[in-house]
Scaffold this active site. Structure first.
Site, PDB file in Angstrom:
ATOM      1  N   ILE A 221       0.848  -1.195   0.000  1.00 18.31           N
ATOM      2  CA  ILE A 221       0.000   0.000   0.000  1.00 18.31           C
ATOM      3  C   ILE A 221       0.888   1.251   0.000  1.00 18.31           C
ATOM      4  O   ILE A 221       1.878   1.320   0.732  1.00 18.31           O
ATOM      5  CB  ILE A 221      -0.939   0.017   1.224  1.00 18.31           C
ATOM      6  CG1 ILE A 221      -1.785  -1.270   1.230  1.00 18.31           C
ATOM      7  CG2 ILE A 221      -1.831   1.256   1.217  1.00 18.31           C
ATOM      8  CD1 ILE A 221      -2.696  -1.405   2.424  1.00 18.31           C
ATOM      9  N   ASN A 228      -2.229   6.209   8.811  1.00 16.03           N
ATOM     10  CA  ASN A 228      -2.170   6.054  10.257  1.00 16.03           C
ATOM     11  C   ASN A 228      -1.965   7.396  10.939  1.00 16.03           C
ATOM     12  O   ASN A 228      -2.621   7.719  11.927  1.00 16.03           O
ATOM     13  CB  ASN A 228      -1.018   5.123  10.648  1.00 16.03           C
ATOM     14  CG  ASN A 228      -1.370   3.660  10.445  1.00 16.03           C
ATOM     15  OD1 ASN A 228      -2.542   3.283  10.555  1.00 16.03           O
ATOM     16  ND2 ASN A 228      -0.385   2.848  10.139  1.00 16.03           N
ATOM     17  N   ASP A 237      -6.334   0.232  10.019  1.00 15.25           N
ATOM     18  CA  ASP A 237      -6.763  -1.176  10.023  1.00 15.25           C
ATOM     19  C   ASP A 237      -7.917  -1.403   9.046  1.00 15.25           C
ATOM     20  O   ASP A 237      -7.975  -2.433   8.375  1.00 15.25           O
ATOM     21  CB  ASP A 237      -7.184  -1.601  11.434  1.00 15.25           C
ATOM     22  CG  ASP A 237      -5.983  -1.830  12.352  1.00 15.25           C
ATOM     23  OD1 ASP A 237      -4.843  -1.739  11.857  1.00 15.25           O
ATOM     24  OD2 ASP A 237      -6.192  -2.097  13.552  1.00 15.25           O
ATOM     25  N   GLU A 263       1.671  -3.790   5.760  1.00 12.80           N
ATOM     26  CA  GLU A 263       0.727  -3.377   4.716  1.00 12.80           C
ATOM     27  C   GLU A 263       1.124  -3.976   3.370  1.00 12.80           C
ATOM     28  O   GLU A 263       0.929  -3.365   2.336  1.00 12.80           O
ATOM     29  CB  GLU A 263       0.627  -1.848   4.638  1.00 12.80           C
ATOM     30  CG  GLU A 263       1.836  -1.093   5.150  1.00 12.80           C
ATOM     31  CD  GLU A 263       2.993  -1.077   4.173  1.00 12.80           C
ATOM     32  OE1 GLU A 263       3.909  -1.908   4.351  1.00 12.80           O
ATOM     33  OE2 GLU A 263       2.993  -0.246   3.251  1.00 12.80           O
TER      34      GLU A 263
HETATM   35  P1  GH3 Z   1       5.518   3.347   0.770  1.00  9.68           P
HETATM   36  O1  GH3 Z   1       4.588   3.958  -0.223  1.00  9.68           O
HETATM   37  O2  GH3 Z   1       6.938   3.603   0.453  1.00  9.68           O
HETATM   38  O3  GH3 Z   1       5.226   1.882   0.946  1.00  9.68           O
HETATM   39  O4  GH3 Z   1       5.237   4.082   2.164  1.00  9.68           O
HETATM   40  P2  GH3 Z   1       4.548   3.494   3.441  1.00  9.68           P
HETATM   41  O5  GH3 Z   1       4.230   4.611   4.352  1.00  9.68           O
HETATM   42  O6  GH3 Z   1       3.393   2.644   3.036  1.00  9.68           O
HETATM   43  O7  GH3 Z   1       5.659   2.517   3.987  1.00  9.68           O
HETATM   44  P3  GH3 Z   1       6.338   2.368   5.385  1.00  9.68           P
HETATM   45  O8  GH3 Z   1       7.015   1.036   5.313  1.00  9.68           O
HETATM   46  O9  GH3 Z   1       7.157   3.558   5.700  1.00  9.68           O
HETATM   47  O10 GH3 Z   1       5.174   2.297   6.437  1.00  9.68           O
HETATM   48  C1  GH3 Z   1       4.363   1.210   6.609  1.00  9.68           C
HETATM   49  C2  GH3 Z   1       3.393   1.530   7.727  1.00  9.68           C
HETATM   50  O11 GH3 Z   1       2.430   0.458   7.884  1.00  9.68           O
HETATM   51  C3  GH3 Z   1       4.051   1.687   9.054  1.00  9.68           C
HETATM   52  C4  GH3 Z   1       3.233   0.871  10.000  1.00  9.68           C
HETATM   53  O12 GH3 Z   1       2.905   1.593  11.145  1.00  9.68           O
HETATM   54  C5  GH3 Z   1       1.995   0.525   9.229  1.00  9.68           C
HETATM   55  N1  GH3 Z   1       1.399  -0.740   9.603  1.00  9.68           N
HETATM   56  C6  GH3 Z   1       1.946  -1.975   9.524  1.00  9.68           C
HETATM   57  N2  GH3 Z   1       1.071  -2.909   9.982  1.00  9.68           N
HETATM   58  C7  GH3 Z   1      -0.068  -2.251  10.355  1.00  9.68           C
HETATM   59  C8  GH3 Z   1      -1.334  -2.668  10.911  1.00  9.68           C
HETATM   60  O13 GH3 Z   1      -1.591  -3.851  11.161  1.00  9.68           O
HETATM   61  N3  GH3 Z   1      -2.269  -1.704  11.145  1.00  9.68           N
HETATM   62  C9  GH3 Z   1      -2.021  -0.408  10.879  1.00  9.68           C
HETATM   63  N4  GH3 Z   1      -2.986   0.496  11.119  1.00  9.68           N
HETATM   64  N5  GH3 Z   1      -0.836   0.031  10.383  1.00  9.68           N
HETATM   65  C10 GH3 Z   1       0.130  -0.889  10.115  1.00  9.68           C
HETATM   66 MG    MG Z   2       3.722   0.918   1.937  1.00 11.76          MG
HETATM   67 MG    MG Z   3       5.842  -1.774   3.170  1.00 10.35          MG
END
Ligand code: GH3
Ligand code: MG
Ligand code: MG
Length: 348
Positions: A221, A228, A237, A263
């Site tokens: 994503i 968030n 979520d 994600e």
């Molecule tokens: P990019 O387009 O480069 O993928 O940017 P991004 O922000 O999607 O990527 P990044 O890896 O920096 O951030 C991923 C975020 O996903 C950080 C983390 O808090 C969030 N995340 C991971 N698992 C969950 C979850 O189960 N629930 C929620 N609400 N957030 C989650």
């Molecule tokens: Mg991402």
């Molecule tokens: Mg990622």
């Protein structure tokens, strides 16, 4: 043969029954993990397990939840390197095999009571060979001994065997459910990472043998952290659930979707050449972009979600599953670098 077995069986049987009756008394579900914990408790062979259970029973309420059982199972019974999910899944699968065998035995017995007499020893022995887990062995013995007792009572044999059979079917159902649950991602409802790894092993082996195409989409994503940050974790979520549901609706037949972690999702497409996988990826990308997340009450659009995708085709000659994944991952990375919200194929 039966007389050889009788002596140890009586003690084992008593313990098995004692464990089962504690479980019934405390409303503990008859899952293999739970049974294992309580069988050991009755046996008293793991001193610290008994100590902890006794303290627990003294200090707290009488409810012993599945979580408590799993905790005890992991701490005292499973090898240390197994995680909770693996332990549950391992125990459940093992038990399902056992129960399948038992069902077969009971079915045979309910047919002809004459041949039943001659066959029982063979069946018990066959079963013992197949089952390695001691707790499950006892569970199998318990059920078979019950069948033996019914046979010896000589009355209403058929209906009682039917009853036993019914119980086993129910137990088997609840184990199947437990196994399915252990393969599911709790938030989105699609398969989890563990199930994906299993599927990858299965499908890559199949692709090597059949020389058929197998493609993988790695999906991430875009700017998810912003959701968030802006709307809070709960909305985040909801986005994850919605993307999981869209992915699930976008696939068909033997295709497979899993949450890879955070994600990120993965989709496996058997019997699909690279060109086909790119089309599937593009359809998914567009569908996600068109699915707007709206406010429940006002209907206002609160977020537009986009995803980036990397696509790779499995190469039986030189791919381990890890290499296969990393090629799709690299393609995904290039989708991100190219501006996100796009599908990129692996580079050769
Ligand atoms: P990019 O387009 O480069 O993928 O940017 P991004 O922000 O999607 O990527 P990044 O890896 O920096 O951030 C991923 C975020 O996903 C950080 C983390 O808090 C969030 N995340 C991971 N698992 C969950 C979850 O189960 N629930 C929620 N609400 N957030 C989650
Ligand atoms: Mg991402
Ligand atoms: Mg990622």
């Amino acid at each position: 043969m039966m007389s050889n077995m009788k002596k140890p069986e009586s003690l084992i049987l008593r313990r098995a029954k004692a464990a089962l009756s504690i479980m019934v008394e405390r409303a503990v579900e008859p899952t293999p993990v739970n049974y294992s914990v309580w069988y050991h408790y009755v046996t008293g062979d793991i001193k610290n397990l008994n100590k902890e259970i006794d303290t627990f029973l003294k200090k707290r309420s009488l409810t012993i939840t599945d979580d408590v059982n799993i905790y005890l199972y992991n701490k005292y019974i499973t090898p240390a390197d197994k995680n909770e999910e693996e332990a549950v899944s391992h125990a459940s699968q093992n038990a399902q095999t056992v129960l399948g065998e038992i069902m077969g035995v009971i079915d045979k017995f309910s047919g002809d009571t004459q041949t039943y007499n001659n066959q029982i020893d063979t069946h018990v022995n066959d079963l013992s060979k197949k089952i390695t887990d001691p707790a499950l062995k006892e569970m199998a013995r318990e059920i078979i001994s019950r069948a033996v007792a019914i046979r010896d009572s000589g009355t209403a044999l058929h209906s009682k065997l039917e009853e036993s059979r019914h119980e086993v079917v129910q137990l088997k159902d609840s184990l199947e459910k437990a196994t399915t649950e252990s393969h599911r991602d709790f938030l989105t409802g699609v398969s989890n990472r563990k199930a994906l790894e299993k599927k990858l092993d299965e499908l890559t082996a199949w692709a090597r043998e059949s020389k058929a195409d197998l493609c993988l989409l790695m999906i991430d994503i875009d700017h998810f952290k912003r959701f968030n940050d802006k709307f809070g974790h709960l909305v985040g979520d909801e986005v994850l659930k919605s993307v999981g549901a869209t992915l699930f609706d976008s696939i068909k037949g033997k295709d497979f979707v899993a949450r890879y972690g955070g994600e990120e999702f993965a989709v496996l497409l058997p019997n699909t050449p690279l060109a086909g996988a790119l089309i599937v990826g593009e359809n998914i990308r567009r569908t996600i972009q068109e699915t707007k997340l709206t406010h429940k009450d006002t209907g206002d659009v609160i977020a537009e979600v986009t995803i980036s995708i990397g696509v790779a085709r499995y190469r039986p000659e030189h791919d381990s599953t890890a290499v296969f994944i990393s090629r799709a991952d690299n393609a995904l990375y290039r989708s991100k670098m190219g501006g996100r919200n796009r599908v990129t194929q692996e580079s050769f």
